[in-house]
Design a protein around this motif. Structure first.
Motif, PDB file in Angstrom:
ATOM      1  N   ARG A 126     -24.860  38.813  21.698  1.00  0.00           N
ATOM      2  CA  ARG A 126     -25.259  38.907  20.296  1.00  0.00           C
ATOM      3  C   ARG A 126     -24.332  39.848  19.543  1.00  0.00           C
ATOM      4  NH1 ARG A 126     -30.735  37.051  20.441  1.00  0.00           N
ATOM      5  NH2 ARG A 126     -30.607  35.337  21.930  1.00  0.00           N
ATOM      6  N   ILE A 127     -24.272  39.684  18.237  1.00  0.00           N
ATOM      7  CA  ILE A 127     -23.453  40.548  17.393  1.00  0.00           C
ATOM      8  C   ILE A 127     -24.204  40.793  16.092  1.00  0.00           C
ATOM      9  CG2 ILE A 127     -22.200  38.580  16.400  1.00  0.00           C
ATOM     10  CD1 ILE A 127     -19.731  40.394  16.269  1.00  0.00           C
ATOM     11  N   GLY A 128     -24.127  42.004  15.585  1.00  0.00           N
ATOM     12  CA  GLY A 128     -24.829  42.358  14.359  1.00  0.00           C
ATOM     13  C   GLY A 128     -24.135  41.811  13.118  1.00  0.00           C
ATOM     14  N   ARG A 129     -24.843  41.800  12.009  1.00  0.00           N
ATOM     15  CA  ARG A 129     -24.315  41.245  10.767  1.00  0.00           C
ATOM     16  C   ARG A 129     -23.073  42.012  10.295  1.00  0.00           C
ATOM     17  NH1 ARG A 129     -26.553  37.722   7.275  1.00  0.00           N
ATOM     18  NH2 ARG A 129     -25.769  37.666   5.123  1.00  0.00           N
ATOM     19  N   GLY A 130     -23.154  43.335  10.319  1.00  0.00           N
ATOM     20  CA  GLY A 130     -22.019  44.137   9.888  1.00  0.00           C
ATOM     21  C   GLY A 130     -20.806  43.923  10.773  1.00  0.00           C
ATOM     22  N   GLN A 131     -21.034  43.823  12.086  1.00  0.00           N
ATOM     23  CA  GLN A 131     -19.939  43.590  13.019  1.00  0.00           C
ATOM     24  C   GLN A 131     -19.316  42.212  12.805  1.00  0.00           C
ATOM     25  OE1 GLN A 131     -22.331  44.421  16.504  1.00  0.00           O
ATOM     26  NE2 GLN A 131     -21.034  46.171  16.994  1.00  0.00           N
ATOM     27  N   LEU A 132     -20.146  41.224  12.503  1.00  0.00           N
ATOM     28  CA  LEU A 132     -19.630  39.887  12.238  1.00  0.00           C
ATOM     29  C   LEU A 132     -18.742  39.884  11.002  1.00  0.00           C
ATOM     30  CD1 LEU A 132     -19.454  36.851  12.701  1.00  0.00           C
ATOM     31  CD2 LEU A 132     -21.652  36.595  11.516  1.00  0.00           C
ATOM     32  N   MET A 133     -19.183  40.545   9.942  1.00  0.00           N
ATOM     33  CA  MET A 133     -18.374  40.591   8.721  1.00  0.00           C
ATOM     34  C   MET A 133     -17.067  41.333   8.963  1.00  0.00           C
ATOM     35  SD  MET A 133     -21.084  41.068   5.543  1.00  0.00           S
ATOM     36  CE  MET A 133     -21.890  42.530   6.212  1.00  0.00           C
ATOM     37  N   PRO A 154     -28.418  33.227  11.749  1.00  0.00           N
ATOM     38  CA  PRO A 154     -28.769  34.312  12.683  1.00  0.00           C
ATOM     39  C   PRO A 154     -29.832  33.857  13.665  1.00  0.00           C
ATOM     40  CG  PRO A 154     -29.729  34.705  10.512  1.00  0.00           C
ATOM     41  CD  PRO A 154     -28.816  33.527  10.367  1.00  0.00           C
ATOM     42  N   VAL A 155     -29.734  34.347  14.907  1.00  0.00           N
ATOM     43  CA  VAL A 155     -30.749  34.017  15.899  1.00  0.00           C
ATOM     44  C   VAL A 155     -32.016  34.818  15.653  1.00  0.00           C
ATOM     45  CG1 VAL A 155     -29.105  33.299  17.649  1.00  0.00           C
ATOM     46  CG2 VAL A 155     -29.725  35.702  17.488  1.00  0.00           C
ATOM     47  N   GLU A 156     -31.850  35.957  14.985  1.00  0.00           N
ATOM     48  CA  GLU A 156     -32.973  36.744  14.497  1.00  0.00           C
ATOM     49  C   GLU A 156     -32.455  37.569  13.332  1.00  0.00           C
ATOM     50  OE1 GLU A 156     -33.579  40.471  17.154  1.00  0.00           O
ATOM     51  OE2 GLU A 156     -33.120  38.813  18.524  1.00  0.00           O
ATOM     52  N   ASP A 157     -33.310  38.339  12.713  1.00  0.00           N
ATOM     53  CA  ASP A 157     -32.919  39.057  11.502  1.00  0.00           C
ATOM     54  C   ASP A 157     -31.700  39.942  11.734  1.00  0.00           C
ATOM     55  OD1 ASP A 157     -32.993  39.943   8.887  1.00  0.00           O
ATOM     56  OD2 ASP A 157     -34.395  41.569   9.330  1.00  0.00           O
ATOM     57  N   GLY A 158     -30.571  39.599  11.076  1.00  0.00           N
ATOM     58  CA  GLY A 158     -29.373  40.422  11.149  1.00  0.00           C
ATOM     59  C   GLY A 158     -28.610  40.353  12.455  1.00  0.00           C
ATOM     60  N   VAL A 159     -28.937  39.405  13.330  1.00  0.00           N
ATOM     61  CA  VAL A 159     -28.289  39.293  14.633  1.00  0.00           C
ATOM     62  C   VAL A 159     -27.829  37.864  14.856  1.00  0.00           C
ATOM     63  CG1 VAL A 159     -28.565  39.554  17.139  1.00  0.00           C
ATOM     64  CG2 VAL A 159     -29.705  41.145  15.583  1.00  0.00           C
ATOM     65  N   TYR A 160     -26.584  37.715  15.363  1.00  0.00           N
ATOM     66  CA  TYR A 160     -25.989  36.391  15.531  1.00  0.00           C
ATOM     67  C   TYR A 160     -25.534  36.191  16.969  1.00  0.00           C
ATOM     68  CZ  TYR A 160     -25.713  36.603  10.448  1.00  0.00           C
ATOM     69  OH  TYR A 160     -26.025  36.727   9.128  1.00  0.00           O
ATOM     70  N   ASP A 161     -25.456  34.936  17.352  1.00  0.00           N
ATOM     71  CA  ASP A 161     -24.825  34.595  18.611  1.00  0.00           C
ATOM     72  C   ASP A 161     -23.359  35.000  18.540  1.00  0.00           C
ATOM     73  OD1 ASP A 161     -23.208  32.593  20.391  1.00  0.00           O
ATOM     74  OD2 ASP A 161     -25.253  32.459  21.129  1.00  0.00           O
ATOM     75  N   ALA A 162     -22.801  35.470  19.670  1.00  0.00           N
ATOM     76  CA  ALA A 162     -21.423  35.954  19.672  1.00  0.00           C
ATOM     77  C   ALA A 162     -20.431  34.875  19.259  1.00  0.00           C
ATOM     78  CB  ALA A 162     -21.056  36.490  21.057  1.00  0.00           C
ATOM     79  N   GLU A 163     -20.766  33.607  19.460  1.00  0.00           N
ATOM     80  CA  GLU A 163     -19.861  32.513  19.081  1.00  0.00           C
ATOM     81  C   GLU A 163     -19.669  32.450  17.575  1.00  0.00           C
ATOM     82  OE1 GLU A 163     -17.226  29.463  20.017  1.00  0.00           O
ATOM     83  OE2 GLU A 163     -18.270  30.910  21.300  1.00  0.00           O
ATOM     84  N   ALA A 164     -20.528  33.133  16.826  1.00  0.00           N
ATOM     85  CA  ALA A 164     -20.404  33.162  15.367  1.00  0.00           C
ATOM     86  C   ALA A 164     -19.062  33.737  14.928  1.00  0.00           C
ATOM     87  CB  ALA A 164     -21.545  33.982  14.760  1.00  0.00           C
ATOM     88  N   VAL A 165     -18.474  34.627  15.740  1.00  0.00           N
ATOM     89  CA  VAL A 165     -17.169  35.201  15.396  1.00  0.00           C
ATOM     90  C   VAL A 165     -16.108  34.109  15.371  1.00  0.00           C
ATOM     91  CG1 VAL A 165     -15.370  36.809  16.123  1.00  0.00           C
ATOM     92  CG2 VAL A 165     -17.774  37.451  16.338  1.00  0.00           C
ATOM     93  N   THR A 166     -16.140  33.228  16.380  1.00  0.00           N
ATOM     94  CA  THR A 166     -15.180  32.114  16.423  1.00  0.00           C
ATOM     95  C   THR A 166     -15.399  31.163  15.258  1.00  0.00           C
ATOM     96  OG1 THR A 166     -15.055  32.240  18.841  1.00  0.00           O
ATOM     97  CG2 THR A 166     -14.348  30.181  17.809  1.00  0.00           C
ATOM     98  N   VAL A 167     -16.665  30.845  14.976  1.00  0.00           N
ATOM     99  CA  VAL A 167     -16.981  29.950  13.867  1.00  0.00           C
ATOM    100  C   VAL A 167     -16.481  30.537  12.548  1.00  0.00           C
ATOM    101  CG1 VAL A 167     -18.854  28.884  12.537  1.00  0.00           C
ATOM    102  CG2 VAL A 167     -18.979  28.940  15.036  1.00  0.00           C
ATOM    103  N   ALA A 168     -16.736  31.815  12.342  1.00  0.00           N
ATOM    104  CA  ALA A 168     -16.308  32.474  11.112  1.00  0.00           C
ATOM    105  C   ALA A 168     -14.788  32.440  10.965  1.00  0.00           C
ATOM    106  CB  ALA A 168     -16.809  33.915  11.089  1.00  0.00           C
ATOM    107  N   GLY A 169     -14.076  32.670  12.069  1.00  0.00           N
ATOM    108  CA  GLY A 169     -12.620  32.639  12.012  1.00  0.00           C
ATOM    109  C   GLY A 169     -12.078  31.279  11.641  1.00  0.00           C
ATOM    110  N   LEU A 170     -12.677  30.225  12.181  1.00  0.00           N
ATOM    111  CA  LEU A 170     -12.225  28.871  11.883  1.00  0.00           C
ATOM    112  C   LEU A 170     -12.550  28.483  10.443  1.00  0.00           C
ATOM    113  CD1 LEU A 170     -13.230  27.163  15.252  1.00  0.00           C
ATOM    114  CD2 LEU A 170     -10.929  27.696  14.450  1.00  0.00           C
ATOM    115  N   ILE A 171     -13.707  28.894   9.956  1.00  0.00           N
ATOM    116  CA  ILE A 171     -14.057  28.623   8.547  1.00  0.00           C
ATOM    117  C   ILE A 171     -13.036  29.292   7.631  1.00  0.00           C
ATOM    118  CG2 ILE A 171     -15.768  29.029   6.740  1.00  0.00           C
ATOM    119  CD1 ILE A 171     -17.926  28.914   8.917  1.00  0.00           C
TER     120      ILE A 171
END
Length: 245
Positions: A126-133, A154-171
């Protein structure tokens, strides 16, 4: 440890310099990282994590050191779920000759066990919202826009699956070519349908009474996911009439 080819036209390396094309690098990395793509490599370059040489015509040429560095970055993302900012700082410290261990990030249950630092880092998956940004280099408004189109959830409030970093980079990288988040809704819908199909096939294994059969469900899910990704890539290439290296 990744093995660097000695050169030759067959692997995309220049025989006189030992430098490799991005396609040759991709083939080397896929043995250990089957999900890596050329877009991922380019994204890591855009984030300053690698600096391949450029030919006069603009083509990237990678050294053996570049490939080793890429492998190190990908392992830190895969095994430790570190955001790019932390990876960048870690690599910079290594370049200065400092003996620095990988950061120890929080895992499920750490906070309950009294580890006060656990709340500052992502869990094992998991990764936090601030860390993802920070990892994606975007602000709150941009992330909220992506969420509004269902590209990140988010999988829960303010928390994302770690794969979100890859998705964000591709977007982000697609956005540089004029492909906006609203254009990607169809891709997200297709991915959800593919995931649903895999879940449908694997569901009986997950419900099985035999623990070994249930454990096999995870391996089967990864196998089917890899096949659907390859099929999707092949279909897109066929539709466009192109072939990726």
């Amino acid at each position: 440890m990744l093995q660097t080819p000695s050169g030759g036209a067959g692997n995309g390396a220049a025989a006189d310099t030992g430098l490799m094309s991005i396609g040759a690098v991709l083939n080397m990395l896929r043995e250990e990282f089957p999900e890596v793509t050329i877009s991922k490599i380019r994204f890591l370059e855009s984030e300053g994590l690698i600096e391949p040489q450029r030919t006069p015509s603009g083509y990237r040429k990678f050294s053996g050191g570049d490939v080793e560095r890429l492998g190190h970055v990908l392992r830190m993302q895969r095994d430790h779920y570190l955001p790019l900012k932390v990876i960048r700082e870690h690599l910079a410290a290594m370049e200065r000759g400092e003996a620095v261990p990988l950061p120890v990030l929080g895992r499920p249950g750490d906070a309950e066990a009294g580890d006060e630092s656990a709340s500052d880092g992502p869990t094992a998956a998991r990764i936090g919202r601030g860390q993802l940004m920070a990892a994606a280099g975007v602000d709150e408004r941009t992330l909220a826009e992506w969420e509004s189109y269902g590209l990140l959830t988010p999988v829960e409030d303010g928390v994302y699956d770690a794969e979100a970093v890859t998705v964000a980079g591709l977007i982000t990288e697609l956005g540089r070519s004029g492909i906006e988040p609203r254009h990607l809704r169809a891709m997200k819908a297709a991915a959800d349908r593919e995931a649903g199909l895999v879940d449908q096939v694997v569901a009986p294994l997950r419900r099985h009474r035999n623990p070994q059969t249930r454990a096999h469900a995870e391996a089967r899910t990864k196998e089917l996911a890899a096949l659907t990704v390859k099929l999707h890539a092949a279909l897109v290439q066929s539709a466009l009439g192109v072939r990726l290296p």
